[in-house]
Design an enzyme around this catalytic site. Structure first.
Site, PDB file in Angstrom:
ATOM      1  N   GLY A 227       0.761  -1.262   0.000  1.00  0.00           N
ATOM      2  CA  GLY A 227       0.000   0.000   0.000  1.00  0.00           C
ATOM      3  C   GLY A 227       0.780   1.293   0.000  1.00  0.00           C
ATOM      4  O   GLY A 227       1.320   1.731  -1.025  1.00  0.00           O
TER       5      GLY A 227
ATOM      6  N   LYS B  72      14.138 -16.769   9.638  1.00  0.00           N
ATOM      7  CA  LYS B  72      14.367 -18.223   9.650  1.00  0.00           C
ATOM      8  C   LYS B  72      15.195 -18.627   8.432  1.00  0.00           C
ATOM      9  O   LYS B  72      16.064 -19.498   8.505  1.00  0.00           O
ATOM     10  CB  LYS B  72      13.019 -18.958   9.640  1.00  0.00           C
ATOM     11  CG  LYS B  72      13.172 -20.451   9.377  1.00  0.00           C
ATOM     12  CD  LYS B  72      11.863 -21.194   9.502  1.00  0.00           C
ATOM     13  CE  LYS B  72      12.056 -22.640   9.071  1.00  0.00           C
ATOM     14  NZ  LYS B  72      11.037 -23.543   9.576  1.00  0.00           N
TER      15      LYS B  72
ATOM     16  N   HIS C 236      29.065  -0.887  49.185  1.00  0.00           N
ATOM     17  CA  HIS C 236      28.422  -2.198  49.273  1.00  0.00           C
ATOM     18  C   HIS C 236      26.910  -2.059  49.432  1.00  0.00           C
ATOM     19  O   HIS C 236      26.297  -2.678  50.291  1.00  0.00           O
ATOM     20  CB  HIS C 236      29.022  -3.021  50.408  1.00  0.00           C
ATOM     21  CG  HIS C 236      30.452  -3.358  50.148  1.00  0.00           C
ATOM     22  ND1 HIS C 236      30.865  -4.609  49.764  1.00  0.00           N
ATOM     23  CD2 HIS C 236      31.554  -2.593  50.176  1.00  0.00           C
ATOM     24  CE1 HIS C 236      32.172  -4.593  49.581  1.00  0.00           C
ATOM     25  NE2 HIS C 236      32.611  -3.387  49.818  1.00  0.00           N
TER      26      HIS C 236
HETATM   27  N1  FAI Z   1      -1.645  -7.851   7.239  1.00  0.00           N
HETATM   28  C1  FAI Z   1      -0.666  -7.954   6.406  1.00  0.00           C
HETATM   29  O1  FAI Z   1      -0.674  -8.792   5.554  1.00  0.00           O
HETATM   30  C2  FAI Z   1       0.492  -7.021   6.515  1.00  0.00           C
HETATM   31  N2  FAI Z   1       1.589  -7.145   5.779  1.00  0.00           N
HETATM   32  C3  FAI Z   1       2.418  -6.151   6.116  1.00  0.00           C
HETATM   33  N3  FAI Z   1       1.868  -5.411   7.097  1.00  0.00           N
HETATM   34  C4  FAI Z   1       2.419  -4.219   7.723  1.00  0.00           C
HETATM   35  O2  FAI Z   1       1.999  -3.097   7.003  1.00  0.00           O
HETATM   36  C5  FAI Z   1       2.924  -2.033   7.138  1.00  0.00           C
HETATM   37  C6  FAI Z   1       3.158  -1.375   5.814  1.00  0.00           C
HETATM   38  O3  FAI Z   1       1.950  -1.086   5.213  1.00  0.00           O
HETATM   39  P1  FAI Z   1       1.819   0.086   4.143  1.00  0.00           P
HETATM   40  O4  FAI Z   1       2.851  -0.210   3.142  1.00  0.00           O
HETATM   41  O5  FAI Z   1       0.441   0.021   3.659  1.00  0.00           O
HETATM   42  O6  FAI Z   1       2.118   1.363   4.915  1.00  0.00           O
HETATM   43  C7  FAI Z   1       4.182  -2.619   7.734  1.00  0.00           C
HETATM   44  O7  FAI Z   1       4.327  -2.103   9.040  1.00  0.00           O
HETATM   45  C8  FAI Z   1       3.922  -4.117   7.743  1.00  0.00           C
HETATM   46  O8  FAI Z   1       4.485  -4.706   8.903  1.00  0.00           O
HETATM   47  C9  FAI Z   1       0.654  -5.922   7.361  1.00  0.00           C
HETATM   48  N4  FAI Z   1      -0.200  -5.387   8.256  1.00  0.00           N
HETATM   49  C10 FAI Z   1      -0.643  -5.897   9.407  1.00  0.00           C
HETATM   50  O9  FAI Z   1      -0.730  -6.952   9.825  1.00  0.00           O
END
Ligand code: FAI
Length: 529
Positions: free
Chosen positions: A50, A152, A291
Site C-alpha cells: 500500500g 528463519k 556495598h
Molecule cells: N496484514 C498484512 O498482511 C500485513 N503485511 C504487512 N503489514 C504491515 O503493514 C505495514 C506497511 O503497510 P503500508 O505499506 O500500507 O504502509 C508494515 O508495518 C507491515 O508490517 C501488514 N499489516 C498488518 O498486519
C-alpha cells in the site's frame, strides 16, 4: 587456505547472496525514498505494500505492488496484505536446496533476497492512551510473519527491521550482497525485534483482556537488550553484562558516562542504590554508598553542603565510595571531592566547570543519569522464578509526620522533627535491621547488615561516637525488645522514630518514657534487603 579461512577472507565462507529482488513493507517511512532509489539504481526489483509502494513510486523508483504478485487485493482495512503463499514461499524457499528451487519454478514464484519491514507502532499507540480497539488494530500480523519467515531463512534472505540499517543495505549492494555472517546477525536482530514486539502485545493483552488477580496479570515478559559486556561480575571469575529494558523507564542502565574507567558490575549496583537513595529527598541531597549501603547521606542548602555533611558521617568508609546527588554538581562540590578517592559519581547534570574539575581525577567514573523515574514494578530472581512487587516508596501514609503517633516524651520541636523526618527517609536506604542516627539533617551513624536489631543499634552508636549524644534515631522496622532502643538511649539519642507494631511495644515505649526520650510510631515499615 586454512590460514585464509581463519582470517575470514575465504569467499566461500562469506557466502554473499546478491540482492536481485526485495520486498519492502514499512510503517516507519524514514529513509525509504533514498533506499528505494538505491535499490532501483542497483537493478533490484522492488515489491511493496500500500502506502510504502506509493512512497516508492513518488520517489521515482519502479515498484511492483503486492496485489499484482498475489493476484489478491489488500483487504479488511489492511489486515490482509502480504499473508499469501506467493509472498511467504518467496521468503521461505531455502535456495541451497535444489528441491525448493525446483518447486518455486513449478509454482512460478520468484524468491526474495531481501526483506525490509518494520512494524505498526503498537507500544506507542498503547502509551498514547488509545482505546482498546485502536490498540488491537495496531497489532501487526503480516509484518512479524514476514520478518519471522525471512529471519528463519537467513541462509537465502537478508532481513532489515530498522531504517538505521539502511546504510548497511547500500554497502551490501556495492559489495555484491550480504555475507552469511551479516544475514545471521540481521536474523538474530529481527527475531529479537519481533520477540520484544510480542512481549509488549502479550503484556498488554494480559493486563487488558484477561482477568488479573490482585492486580497482577498472568503474564510478565522481559525483552532485554545487551548494552555492555562488563569486565566481570560481582567477582572476577563471574562473567557479566548489562542489559537495558526497553519497557522500563530510563535509569542508570541508560546513564551517559562522561569520564573515567569502564563501569564495573559492583559500580552499577552501588550507583543504583545511591541514585535511589538521593531521590528520596526533594532538597539537595548527597548519598555516599559502599556495598549498597549508605555510609553517609545528608541534605543541605546546596549540593556542596549536602556533600560535606554526608562525607563527615563516616570518612573512613567513604573511601572508594559511590556518590549520587539529586541535583546538578556544583564547582564547590567538585572541588571538595578533589582529595577524596571516589569510584563513581552520578548526577542529573554537572556545571561545566565542575566537570572540568572532576575530570582531572583520572579514574573517577562520571555518570549523567536520565531524570529519576522509579520502575513501576521490581523483579528479584529466586531459584526457579522471579518475585515481583510494587517498589517501596516514600509516600506511604506513615511517611507523613502528621500521621505519626507520639508515644513517649515531649512532642518534637521543629528542628528535631526535621531531623526525625530526615532520618525516617534516609533509613529507607539502609539494608537489613536498619538503624540510622541523624543530626542537622545528616546521618551521623548507620547500623546495617546485622541479623539482629541490637547489633545494628550498637553499630550505629559506635560509628556516631560522640555525635550519638543529642542525635535522633530511625529504625526501619519495629524493635522486638527494649534492648536495642536502650542502647540508643544510653548513648544520648533524644528522639526515636520507628514503625511500632511489636507485641512488646509497651516495653520499648516504657524504656523511652523512663529516659524522657521522644518516640514516634509511624505505622509503616521500610524493609530493604
Ligand atoms: N496484514 C498484512 O498482511 C500485513 N503485511 C504487512 N503489514 C504491515 O503493514 C505495514 C506497511 O503497510 P503500508 O505499506 O500500507 O504502509 C508494515 O508495518 C507491515 O508490517 C501488514 N499489516 C498488518 O498486519
Amino acid at each position: 587456505m586454512d590460514r585464509q579461512r581463519k582470517k575470514g577472507h575465504d569467499p566461500v565462507s562469506e557466502q554473499r547472496r546478491p540482492i536481485r529482488r526485495a520486498l519492502v513493507s514499512v510503517y516507519d517511512k524514514a529513509g525509504l525514498e533514498e533506499l528505494a532509489r538505491a535499490l532501483a539504481g542497483a537493478g533490484v526489483e522492488i515489491v511493496s505494500t500500500g502506502s510504502t509502494a506509493a512512497r516508492i513510486e513518488a520517489a521515482g523508483a519502479p515498484v511492483t505492488r503486492v496485489e499484482e504478485l498475489t493476484g489478491f487485493p489488500e483487504c479488511l482495512d489492511g489486515r490482509v496484505k502480504t499473508l499469501h503463499p506467493r509472498v511467504h514461499a518467496g521468503l521461505l524457499a531455502d535456495l541451497r536446496l535444489p528441491a525448493h528451487v525446483a518447486q518455486l519454478a513449478e509454482l512460478g514464484i520468484e524468491p526474495f533476497d531481501l526483506l525490509v519491514s518494520n512494524l505498526y507502532p503498537f507500544r506507542e499507540t498503547v502509551a498514547s492512551g488509545a482505546s482498546v480497539d485502536e490498540c488491537v488494530e495496531q497489532i501487526d500480523i503480516g509484518g512479524p510473519a514476514m520478518v519471522r519467515a525471512a529471519a528463519k531463512n537467513y541462509a537465502s534472505v537478508a532481513v532489515v527491521t530498522t531504517p538505521l540499517a539502511y546504510p548497511a543495505i547500500l554497502e551490501a549492494l556495492g559489495a555484491g550482497g550480504f555475507t552469511l555472517e551479516q544475514r545471521q546477525r540481521l536474523a538474530a536482530r529481527a527475531f529479537a525485534d519481533i520477540a520484544e514486539y510480542d512481549v509488549a502485545v502479550a503484556e498488554w493483552t494480559a493486563a487488558t483482556l484477561a482477568p488479573a488477580e490482585g492486580g497482577w496479570p498472568e503474564f510478565a515478559g522481559h525483552a532485554l537488550r545487551r548494552s555492555t559486556v562488563l569486565r566481570y561480575g560481582e567477582n572476577p571469575h563471574q562473567p557479566a553484562a548489562l542489559y537495558g529494558d526497553p519497557d522500563a523507564p530510563a535509569g542508570l542502565a541508560q546513564a551517559e558516562q562522561l569520564h573515567g574507567k569502564e563501569m564495573s558490575y559492583n559500580n552499577y549496583v552501588d550507583a543504583d542504590a545511591a541514585w535511589r537513595s538521593a531521590h528520596d529527598f526533594t532538597e539537595p541531597c548527597v548519598a555516599i554508598i559502599k556495598h549498597a549501603n549508605p555510609c553517609g547521606i545528608a541534605v543541605g542548602a546546596d549540593v556542596a553542603e549536602a556533600h560535606r555533611k554526608a562525607h563527615a558521617c563516616d570518612p573512613v568508609s567513604a573511601f572508594g565510595g559511590v556518590i549520587a546527588t539529586n541535583v546538578p554538581v556544583s564547582v564547590a562540590m567538585a572541588e571538595q571531592l578533589a582529595d577524596i578517592f571516589t569510584e563513581v559519581i552520578v548526577a542529573p547534570a554537572y556545571e561545566a566547570e565542575a566537570l572540568e574539575v572532576l575530570t582531572r581525577k583520572k579514574n573517577l567514573r562520571i555518570l549523567r543519569a536520565p531524570e529519576w523515574s522509579p520502575a513501576p514494578v521490581e523483579f528479584r530472581q529466586v531459584s526457579g522464578g522471579v518475585l515481583v512487587q510494587a517498589p517501596d516508596r516514600i509516600d506511604a501514609a506513615g511517611d507523613d509526620p502528621s500521621t505519626w503517633r507520639l508515644v513517649s516524651g515531649e512532642a518534637a520541636d521543629s528542628a528535631t522533627m526535621a531531623d526525625l523526618v530526615f532520618a525516617w527517609r534516609a533509613v529507607r536506604s539502609v539494608k537489613s535491621n536498619a538503624i540510622l542516627l541523624a543530626a542537622d539533617r545528616a546521618s551521623v551513624g548507620v547500623g546495617m547488615g546485622q541479623v539482629n536489631r541490637v547489633d545494628s543499634c550498637r553499630l550505629a552508636v559506635s560509628r556516631a561516637g560522640e555525635r550519638a549524644a543529642g542525635s535522633v534515631a530511625a529504625s526501619d522496622a519495629f524493635f522486638p525488645f527494649a534492648d536495642g532502643p536502650q542502647i540508643l538511649i544510653d548513648a544520648g539519642v533524644r528522639a526515636i522514630v520507628q514503625p511500632g507494631g511489636s507485641v512488646r511495644d509497651e516495653e520499648t515505649v516504657a524504656a523511652a518514657k523512663a529516659a524522657g526520650v521522644t518516640m514516634y510510631l509511624t505505622g509503616t515499615r521500610h524493609f530493604y534487603h
